[in-house]
Design an enzyme around this catalytic site. Structure first.
Site, PDB file in Angstrom:
ATOM      1  N   ASN A 185     -53.146  33.935 -46.908  1.00 43.74           N
ATOM      2  CA  ASN A 185     -52.894  35.374 -46.853  1.00 43.74           C
ATOM      3  C   ASN A 185     -52.413  35.843 -45.479  1.00 43.74           C
ATOM      4  O   ASN A 185     -51.597  36.755 -45.391  1.00 43.74           O
ATOM      5  CB  ASN A 185     -54.142  36.162 -47.275  1.00 43.74           C
ATOM      6  CG  ASN A 185     -55.339  35.881 -46.372  1.00 43.74           C
ATOM      7  OD1 ASN A 185     -55.557  34.763 -45.910  1.00 43.74           O
ATOM      8  ND2 ASN A 185     -56.144  36.895 -46.129  1.00 43.74           N
TER       9      ASN A 185
ATOM     10  N   ASP B 159     -54.317  29.354 -38.446  1.00 44.12           N
ATOM     11  CA  ASP B 159     -55.480  30.035 -38.998  1.00 44.12           C
ATOM     12  C   ASP B 159     -56.369  28.956 -39.597  1.00 44.12           C
ATOM     13  O   ASP B 159     -55.994  27.784 -39.616  1.00 44.12           O
ATOM     14  CB  ASP B 159     -55.012  31.040 -40.067  1.00 44.12           C
ATOM     15  CG  ASP B 159     -56.125  31.915 -40.610  1.00 44.12           C
ATOM     16  OD1 ASP B 159     -57.141  32.098 -39.916  1.00 44.12           O
ATOM     17  OD2 ASP B 159     -55.990  32.420 -41.736  1.00 44.12           O
ATOM     18  N   THR B 160     -57.489  29.358 -40.123  1.00 40.71           N
ATOM     19  CA  THR B 160     -58.389  28.386 -40.724  1.00 40.71           C
ATOM     20  C   THR B 160     -57.697  27.613 -41.840  1.00 40.71           C
ATOM     21  O   THR B 160     -56.878  28.165 -42.565  1.00 40.71           O
ATOM     22  CB  THR B 160     -59.676  29.061 -41.252  1.00 40.71           C
ATOM     23  OG1 THR B 160     -60.565  28.047 -41.696  1.00 40.71           O
ATOM     24  CG2 THR B 160     -59.390  30.038 -42.385  1.00 40.71           C
ATOM     25  N   TRP B 161     -58.013  26.362 -41.942  1.00 42.86           N
ATOM     26  CA  TRP B 161     -57.471  25.540 -43.017  1.00 42.86           C
ATOM     27  C   TRP B 161     -58.374  25.573 -44.242  1.00 42.86           C
ATOM     28  O   TRP B 161     -57.976  25.178 -45.319  1.00 42.86           O
ATOM     29  CB  TRP B 161     -57.319  24.100 -42.559  1.00 42.86           C
ATOM     30  CG  TRP B 161     -56.359  23.904 -41.437  1.00 42.86           C
ATOM     31  CD1 TRP B 161     -55.412  24.783 -40.978  1.00 42.86           C
ATOM     32  CD2 TRP B 161     -56.245  22.749 -40.624  1.00 42.86           C
ATOM     33  NE1 TRP B 161     -54.717  24.236 -39.945  1.00 42.86           N
ATOM     34  CE2 TRP B 161     -55.205  22.976 -39.693  1.00 42.86           C
ATOM     35  CE3 TRP B 161     -56.913  21.534 -40.585  1.00 42.86           C
ATOM     36  CZ2 TRP B 161     -54.823  22.034 -38.749  1.00 42.86           C
ATOM     37  CZ3 TRP B 161     -56.537  20.595 -39.638  1.00 42.86           C
ATOM     38  CH2 TRP B 161     -55.497  20.838 -38.729  1.00 42.86           C
ATOM     39  N   ILE B 162     -59.596  26.037 -44.028  1.00 40.55           N
ATOM     40  CA  ILE B 162     -60.570  26.083 -45.119  1.00 40.55           C
ATOM     41  C   ILE B 162     -61.161  27.483 -45.159  1.00 40.55           C
ATOM     42  O   ILE B 162     -62.056  27.816 -44.388  1.00 40.55           O
ATOM     43  CB  ILE B 162     -61.674  25.015 -44.932  1.00 40.55           C
ATOM     44  CG1 ILE B 162     -61.025  23.637 -44.785  1.00 40.55           C
ATOM     45  CG2 ILE B 162     -62.667  25.055 -46.091  1.00 40.55           C
ATOM     46  CD1 ILE B 162     -61.877  22.606 -44.111  1.00 40.55           C
ATOM     47  N   SER B 163     -60.624  28.309 -46.034  1.00 37.48           N
ATOM     48  CA  SER B 163     -61.075  29.694 -46.138  1.00 37.48           C
ATOM     49  C   SER B 163     -62.343  29.785 -46.974  1.00 37.48           C
ATOM     50  O   SER B 163     -62.723  28.833 -47.663  1.00 37.48           O
ATOM     51  CB  SER B 163     -59.983  30.550 -46.784  1.00 37.48           C
ATOM     52  OG  SER B 163     -58.851  30.603 -45.939  1.00 37.48           O
TER      53      SER B 163
ATOM     54  N   HIS C 282     -54.600  32.903 -32.911  1.00 42.36           N
ATOM     55  CA  HIS C 282     -55.463  32.455 -34.013  1.00 42.36           C
ATOM     56  C   HIS C 282     -56.399  33.614 -34.300  1.00 42.36           C
ATOM     57  O   HIS C 282     -56.994  34.177 -33.383  1.00 42.36           O
ATOM     58  CB  HIS C 282     -56.253  31.221 -33.593  1.00 42.36           C
ATOM     59  CG  HIS C 282     -56.980  30.527 -34.706  1.00 42.36           C
ATOM     60  ND1 HIS C 282     -57.941  31.149 -35.461  1.00 42.36           N
ATOM     61  CD2 HIS C 282     -56.884  29.261 -35.170  1.00 42.36           C
ATOM     62  CE1 HIS C 282     -58.414  30.283 -36.359  1.00 42.36           C
ATOM     63  NE2 HIS C 282     -57.781  29.134 -36.196  1.00 42.36           N
ATOM     64  N   CYS C 283     -56.560  33.986 -35.569  1.00 45.83           N
ATOM     65  CA  CYS C 283     -57.353  35.186 -35.863  1.00 45.83           C
ATOM     66  C   CYS C 283     -58.860  34.931 -35.846  1.00 45.83           C
ATOM     67  O   CYS C 283     -59.631  35.874 -36.016  1.00 45.83           O
ATOM     68  CB  CYS C 283     -56.912  35.834 -37.166  1.00 45.83           C
ATOM     69  SG  CYS C 283     -57.169  34.834 -38.624  1.00 45.83           S
TER      70      CYS C 283
ATOM     71  N   ARG D 264     -57.733  43.737 -32.443  1.00 53.55           N
ATOM     72  CA  ARG D 264     -58.114  43.888 -33.855  1.00 53.55           C
ATOM     73  C   ARG D 264     -59.294  44.843 -34.001  1.00 53.55           C
ATOM     74  O   ARG D 264     -59.376  45.605 -34.953  1.00 53.55           O
ATOM     75  CB  ARG D 264     -58.430  42.511 -34.452  1.00 53.55           C
ATOM     76  CG  ARG D 264     -58.449  42.501 -35.940  1.00 53.55           C
ATOM     77  CD  ARG D 264     -58.449  41.095 -36.550  1.00 53.55           C
ATOM     78  NE  ARG D 264     -59.360  40.170 -35.920  1.00 53.55           N
ATOM     79  CZ  ARG D 264     -58.983  39.137 -35.150  1.00 53.55           C
ATOM     80  NH1 ARG D 264     -57.714  38.908 -34.894  1.00 53.55           N
ATOM     81  NH2 ARG D 264     -59.881  38.335 -34.635  1.00 53.55           N
TER      82      ARG D 264
END
Length: 155
Positions: free
Chosen positions: A20, A84-88, A123-124, A151
């Site tokens: 996303n 971003d994360t690879w595993i949400s 990176h968020c 943010r």
């Protein structure tokens, strides 16, 4: 924008999952005058409908869009390296499969050698070491903590 003084003409390299966050970049980058270079492993590409819209936006706004499986190709001449994360959340059961699929996608100083001389990293958060190594994450080129502070003001 804060760091570079503007967005028009910047090249963003997304290296990681077609999630996303990437799809938000895809929907807005061309409209803001930014080129977007995306590297995802096979099977983890962004939604095809979003890709079609991004391709149309890129044509309309005169920007470039690249989709590849090669992280170094995506990073080539990029001003901003992003992952971003690879595993949400909700994908924890897929962890082993995902870590295997994303081997070679960690952003490192080797990745940055392909980037523009003024490259930065975003990176968020939260970040996992397999996504970006400590040398990049804690470098002066990393804007992740400024990104996190900015943010806060949008919440």
């Amino acid at each position: 924008q804060e760091h570079y003084g503007g967005l028009k003409g910047l090249t963003i390299a997304w290296i990681g999952d077609g999630n996303n966050v990437l799809q938000s970049f895809m929907m807005s980058a061309a409209k803001l005058g930014m080129h977007l270079r995306i590297a995802t492993p096979r099977g983890f590409e962004p939604d095809l409908r979003i890709t079609e819209i991004a391709e149309q936006n890129s044509k309309e706004y005169g920007t470039k869009l690249l989709l590849t499986t090669d992280p170094l190709e995506a990073a080539d001449s990029a001003n901003v390296l992003v992952t971003d994360t690879w595993i949400s959340m909700g994908q924890e059961e897929e962890k082993k499969e995902r870590l295997k699929a994303f081997q070679g996608y960690q952003i490192t100083m080797q990745t940055a050698k392909s980037a523009a001389s003024n490259w930065t990293f975003l990176h968020c958060l939260p970040r996992k070491p397999e996504e970006v190594d400590d040398e990049v994450f804690y470098s002066p080129r990393s804007l992740v903590f400024r990104e996190a502070e900015n943010r806060k003001w949008t919440i």
